[in-house]
Design a protein around this motif. Structure first.
Motif, PDB file in Angstrom:
ATOM      1  N   TRP A  62      -5.107  22.441   4.423  1.00 23.09           N
ATOM      2  CA  TRP A  62      -4.051  21.480   4.106  1.00 23.09           C
ATOM      3  C   TRP A  62      -4.267  20.139   4.780  1.00 23.09           C
ATOM      4  O   TRP A  62      -4.076  19.088   4.154  1.00 23.09           O
ATOM      5  CB  TRP A  62      -2.691  22.049   4.512  1.00 23.09           C
ATOM      6  N   ALA A  63      -4.611  20.131   6.051  1.00 28.02           N
ATOM      7  CA  ALA A  63      -4.749  18.865   6.769  1.00 28.02           C
ATOM      8  C   ALA A  63      -5.897  18.030   6.203  1.00 28.02           C
ATOM      9  O   ALA A  63      -5.749  16.834   5.948  1.00 28.02           O
ATOM     10  CB  ALA A  63      -4.956  19.123   8.263  1.00 28.02           C
ATOM     11  N   GLN A  64      -7.045  18.669   5.987  1.00 23.86           N
ATOM     12  CA  GLN A  64      -8.183  17.923   5.454  1.00 23.86           C
ATOM     13  C   GLN A  64      -7.956  17.514   4.002  1.00 23.86           C
ATOM     14  O   GLN A  64      -8.352  16.420   3.585  1.00 23.86           O
ATOM     15  CB  GLN A  64      -9.450  18.770   5.573  1.00 23.86           C
ATOM     16  N   LEU A  65      -7.302  18.375   3.232  1.00 29.43           N
ATOM     17  CA  LEU A  65      -6.973  18.014   1.853  1.00 29.43           C
ATOM     18  C   LEU A  65      -6.003  16.838   1.816  1.00 29.43           C
ATOM     19  O   LEU A  65      -6.139  15.941   0.971  1.00 29.43           O
ATOM     20  CB  LEU A  65      -6.372  19.214   1.130  1.00 29.43           C
ATOM     21  N   SER A  66      -5.043  16.802   2.720  1.00 29.50           N
ATOM     22  CA  SER A  66      -4.100  15.681   2.783  1.00 29.50           C
ATOM     23  C   SER A  66      -4.814  14.395   3.168  1.00 29.50           C
ATOM     24  O   SER A  66      -4.518  13.324   2.625  1.00 29.50           O
ATOM     25  CB  SER A  66      -2.991  15.986   3.782  1.00 29.50           C
ATOM     26  N   ALA A  67      -5.769  14.494   4.100  1.00 32.24           N
ATOM     27  CA  ALA A  67      -6.541  13.309   4.482  1.00 32.24           C
ATOM     28  C   ALA A  67      -7.367  12.798   3.303  1.00 32.24           C
ATOM     29  O   ALA A  67      -7.429  11.579   3.048  1.00 32.24           O
ATOM     30  CB  ALA A  67      -7.449  13.633   5.665  1.00 32.24           C
ATOM     31  N   ALA A  68      -7.991  13.708   2.563  1.00 30.75           N
ATOM     32  CA  ALA A  68      -8.776  13.307   1.396  1.00 30.75           C
ATOM     33  C   ALA A  68      -7.879  12.700   0.318  1.00 30.75           C
ATOM     34  O   ALA A  68      -8.232  11.687  -0.309  1.00 30.75           O
ATOM     35  CB  ALA A  68      -9.531  14.506   0.835  1.00 30.75           C
ATOM     36  N   ALA A  69      -6.709  13.297   0.098  1.00 28.44           N
ATOM     37  CA  ALA A  69      -5.779  12.771  -0.908  1.00 28.44           C
ATOM     38  C   ALA A  69      -5.269  11.390  -0.502  1.00 28.44           C
ATOM     39  O   ALA A  69      -5.088  10.515  -1.365  1.00 28.44           O
ATOM     40  CB  ALA A  69      -4.617  13.730  -1.092  1.00 28.44           C
ATOM     41  N   LEU A  70      -5.039  11.195   0.793  1.00 34.55           N
ATOM     42  CA  LEU A  70      -4.582   9.883   1.259  1.00 34.55           C
ATOM     43  C   LEU A  70      -5.664   8.827   1.049  1.00 34.55           C
ATOM     44  O   LEU A  70      -5.379   7.724   0.562  1.00 34.55           O
ATOM     45  CB  LEU A  70      -4.201   9.962   2.730  1.00 34.55           C
ATOM     46  N   LEU A  71      -6.905   9.149   1.382  1.00 33.04           N
ATOM     47  CA  LEU A  71      -8.001   8.206   1.155  1.00 33.04           C
ATOM     48  C   LEU A  71      -8.183   7.922  -0.332  1.00 33.04           C
ATOM     49  O   LEU A  71      -8.492   6.790  -0.728  1.00 33.04           O
ATOM     50  CB  LEU A  71      -9.297   8.764   1.744  1.00 33.04           C
ATOM     51  N   ALA A  72      -7.988   8.953  -1.169  1.00 24.14           N
ATOM     52  CA  ALA A  72      -8.133   8.771  -2.614  1.00 24.14           C
ATOM     53  C   ALA A  72      -7.006   7.924  -3.195  1.00 24.14           C
ATOM     54  O   ALA A  72      -7.202   7.212  -4.185  1.00 24.14           O
ATOM     55  CB  ALA A  72      -8.172  10.130  -3.302  1.00 24.14           C
ATOM     56  N   SER A  73      -5.822   8.001  -2.588  1.00 29.49           N
ATOM     57  CA  SER A  73      -4.662   7.277  -3.117  1.00 29.49           C
ATOM     58  C   SER A  73      -4.591   5.842  -2.631  1.00 29.49           C
ATOM     59  O   SER A  73      -3.965   5.001  -3.290  1.00 29.49           O
ATOM     60  CB  SER A  73      -3.370   8.004  -2.717  1.00 29.49           C
ATOM     61  N   LEU A  74      -5.211   5.551  -1.497  1.00 30.27           N
ATOM     62  CA  LEU A  74      -5.062   4.224  -0.898  1.00 30.27           C
ATOM     63  C   LEU A  74      -5.480   3.077  -1.823  1.00 30.27           C
ATOM     64  O   LEU A  74      -4.748   2.084  -1.923  1.00 30.27           O
ATOM     65  CB  LEU A  74      -5.850   4.154   0.414  1.00 30.27           C
ATOM     66  N   PRO A  75      -6.638   3.140  -2.500  1.00 28.42           N
ATOM     67  CA  PRO A  75      -7.014   2.006  -3.357  1.00 28.42           C
ATOM     68  C   PRO A  75      -5.973   1.688  -4.424  1.00 28.42           C
ATOM     69  O   PRO A  75      -5.629   0.518  -4.633  1.00 28.42           O
ATOM     70  CB  PRO A  75      -8.341   2.465  -3.985  1.00 28.42           C
ATOM     71  N   VAL A  76      -5.462   2.721  -5.097  1.00 30.44           N
ATOM     72  CA  VAL A  76      -4.466   2.485  -6.149  1.00 30.44           C
ATOM     73  C   VAL A  76      -3.160   1.977  -5.556  1.00 30.44           C
ATOM     74  O   VAL A  76      -2.511   1.084  -6.118  1.00 30.44           O
ATOM     75  CB  VAL A  76      -4.244   3.771  -6.960  1.00 30.44           C
ATOM     76  N   MET A  77      -2.747   2.526  -4.408  1.00 35.79           N
ATOM     77  CA  MET A  77      -1.511   2.073  -3.777  1.00 35.79           C
ATOM     78  C   MET A  77      -1.616   0.621  -3.332  1.00 35.79           C
ATOM     79  O   MET A  77      -0.671  -0.157  -3.471  1.00 35.79           O
ATOM     80  CB  MET A  77      -1.167   2.978  -2.592  1.00 35.79           C
ATOM     81  N   ILE A  78      -2.781   0.238  -2.798  1.00 35.84           N
ATOM     82  CA  ILE A  78      -2.971  -1.154  -2.359  1.00 35.84           C
ATOM     83  C   ILE A  78      -2.942  -2.097  -3.557  1.00 35.84           C
ATOM     84  O   ILE A  78      -2.286  -3.141  -3.531  1.00 35.84           O
ATOM     85  CB  ILE A  78      -4.296  -1.280  -1.585  1.00 35.84           C
ATOM     86  N   VAL A  79      -3.652  -1.724  -4.629  1.00 33.33           N
ATOM     87  CA  VAL A  79      -3.655  -2.568  -5.833  1.00 33.33           C
ATOM     88  C   VAL A  79      -2.248  -2.666  -6.413  1.00 33.33           C
ATOM     89  O   VAL A  79      -1.792  -3.745  -6.815  1.00 33.33           O
ATOM     90  CB  VAL A  79      -4.645  -2.004  -6.871  1.00 33.33           C
ATOM     91  N   GLY A  80      -1.537  -1.543  -6.461  1.00 37.04           N
ATOM     92  CA  GLY A  80      -0.172  -1.562  -6.986  1.00 37.04           C
ATOM     93  C   GLY A  80       0.759  -2.395  -6.129  1.00 37.04           C
ATOM     94  O   GLY A  80       1.637  -3.098  -6.652  1.00 37.04           O
ATOM     95  N   TRP A  81       0.584  -2.336  -4.805  1.00 36.25           N
ATOM     96  CA  TRP A  81       1.432  -3.127  -3.902  1.00 36.25           C
ATOM     97  C   TRP A  81       1.175  -4.624  -4.080  1.00 36.25           C
ATOM     98  O   TRP A  81       2.105  -5.423  -4.115  1.00 36.25           O
ATOM     99  CB  TRP A  81       1.177  -2.712  -2.463  1.00 36.25           C
ATOM    100  N   ILE A  82      -0.092  -4.987  -4.222  1.00 27.73           N
ATOM    101  CA  ILE A  82      -0.436  -6.405  -4.396  1.00 27.73           C
ATOM    102  C   ILE A  82       0.091  -6.926  -5.733  1.00 27.73           C
ATOM    103  O   ILE A  82       0.591  -8.059  -5.828  1.00 27.73           O
ATOM    104  CB  ILE A  82      -1.960  -6.599  -4.294  1.00 27.73           C
ATOM    105  N   ALA A  83       0.001  -6.100  -6.771  1.00 27.65           N
ATOM    106  CA  ALA A  83       0.345  -6.551  -8.127  1.00 27.65           C
ATOM    107  C   ALA A  83       1.749  -6.133  -8.549  1.00 27.65           C
ATOM    108  O   ALA A  83       2.075  -6.205  -9.732  1.00 27.65           O
ATOM    109  CB  ALA A  83      -0.667  -6.005  -9.124  1.00 27.65           C
ATOM    110  N   GLN A  84       2.607  -5.731  -7.595  1.00 28.22           N
ATOM    111  CA  GLN A  84       3.912  -5.205  -7.981  1.00 28.22           C
ATOM    112  C   GLN A  84       4.775  -6.247  -8.691  1.00 28.22           C
ATOM    113  O   GLN A  84       5.484  -5.918  -9.648  1.00 28.22           O
ATOM    114  CB  GLN A  84       4.644  -4.659  -6.755  1.00 28.22           C
ATOM    115  N   ASN A  85       4.706  -7.509  -8.254  1.00 32.20           N
ATOM    116  CA  ASN A  85       5.505  -8.540  -8.925  1.00 32.20           C
ATOM    117  C   ASN A  85       5.057  -8.739 -10.362  1.00 32.20           C
ATOM    118  O   ASN A  85       5.880  -8.864 -11.276  1.00 32.20           O
ATOM    119  CB  ASN A  85       5.413  -9.855  -8.153  1.00 32.20           C
ATOM    120  N   HIS A  86       3.735  -8.770 -10.571  1.00 32.23           N
ATOM    121  CA  HIS A  86       3.218  -8.902 -11.935  1.00 32.23           C
ATOM    122  C   HIS A  86       3.558  -7.674 -12.760  1.00 32.23           C
ATOM    123  O   HIS A  86       3.831  -7.779 -13.960  1.00 32.23           O
ATOM    124  CB  HIS A  86       1.704  -9.113 -11.905  1.00 32.23           C
ATOM    125  N   LEU A  87       3.543  -6.497 -12.118  1.00 26.20           N
ATOM    126  CA  LEU A  87       3.845  -5.265 -12.856  1.00 26.20           C
ATOM    127  C   LEU A  87       5.287  -5.260 -13.343  1.00 26.20           C
ATOM    128  O   LEU A  87       5.552  -4.986 -14.514  1.00 26.20           O
ATOM    129  CB  LEU A  87       3.586  -4.060 -11.960  1.00 26.20           C
TER     130      LEU A  87
END
Length: 271
Positions: free
Chosen positions: A236-261
């Motif tokens: 669970w811990a390593q899977l959560s770390a991998a999922a967090l690393l996998a989600s970060l790029p999309v979350m960062i892009v979504g956060w930057i572009a939230q006003n445009h979205l």
């Protein structure tokens, strides 16, 4: 007093709903900084000594090649979707011809076929053209998968462009490329950004095509995450770390572009 009570109650309910939606993400972040022993405690342990060992373990398992594959496939397929979808959306909204409704219905019908029903012929075709375990197979499939949705979305944005602006540009002698670049695109830019972001999310998180058509060389992040499901159980811990690393790029892009979205999605709303 009655109005204030109602507004306060609505605010509390809104916060409760927001917390319920965000709670799985927060729990994943907490678990990513735990040791495996802390991740399996019952009841769950909220106070622990944070560690980065799980992230180091994820990187040691070869996460970066999968990340680069996902980034390449997502960016290139989204660019192709925009290059093909913008002219199509313009033609179906601002320059419609006979049969436009049939074309729109055809685009929508392509989303009605379950992907599991098409995987065998797609696998055979990919094998015959030597595209198995190749990122370009995913790029082609993700482009075709996202293009109908992008055309429908961008068509609603193009319909919001005032015809007076287009007529004024034509009177001034603007050609079609100039109209698109200098008059239409600045107006629909938020909608195009919203469409691109949705295509990025769909491509980044797509699993079925990737797990069936790739192996070692072209695997994407979702395929990498499956590797944590073993006969010994889930880490669970390593899977959560991998999922967090996998989600970060999309979350960062979504956060930057939230006003445009938000602005882009509200552009095409039915008034």
């Amino acid at each position: 007093m009655k109005g204030r009570f109602g507004a306060g109650s609505l605010t509390v309910v809104t916060w409760v709903i927001a917390i319920l939606f965000v709670f799985p993400l927060l729990w994943m972040i907490l678990t990513a900084f735990k040791q495996e022993a802390d991740a399996y405690t019952d009841p769950p342990r909220l106070f622990f000594t944070p560690t980065l060992d799980q992230f180091a373990g994820v990187l040691e398992r070869g996460f970066l090649p999968y990340l680069s594959n996902s980034a390449f496939v997502t960016v290139v397929s989204t660019i192709f979707v925009l290059l093909l979808g913008i002219p199509a959306a313009y033609a179906l909204s601002l320059a419609p011809v006979k049969g436009t409704s049939n074309a729109l219905g055809f685009f929508l019908s392509t989303k009605m076929l379950p992907i599991v029903a098409a995987i065998i012929p797609l696998y055979v075709i990919s094998q015959n053209v030597q595209l198995l375990d190749n990122v370009w197979a995913l790029i082609i499939l993700y482009t075709s998968m996202n293009l109908p949705l992008a055309i429908w979305m961008m068509r609603s944005f193009f319909l919001e462009v005032p015809h007076e602006m287009i007529e004024a540009g034509r009177i001034d002698g603007a050609t079609l490329p100039v109209l698109l670049r200098k008059i239409i695109m600045p107006v629909v830019a938020p909608g195009v950004a919203a469409t691109a972001l949705i295509c990025v999310i769909f491509s980044w998180t797509e699993f079925f095509y990737s797990v069936n058509l790739t192996a070692a060389r072209a695997g994407t992040v979702p395929v990498f995450l499956v590797g944590f499901i073993t006969s010994e159980g889930l880490y669970w811990a390593q899977l959560s770390a991998a999922a967090l690393l996998a989600s970060l790029p999309v979350m960062i892009v979504g956060w930057i572009a939230q006003n445009h979205l938000v602005r882009g999605l509200s552009m095409g709303a039915v008034k």
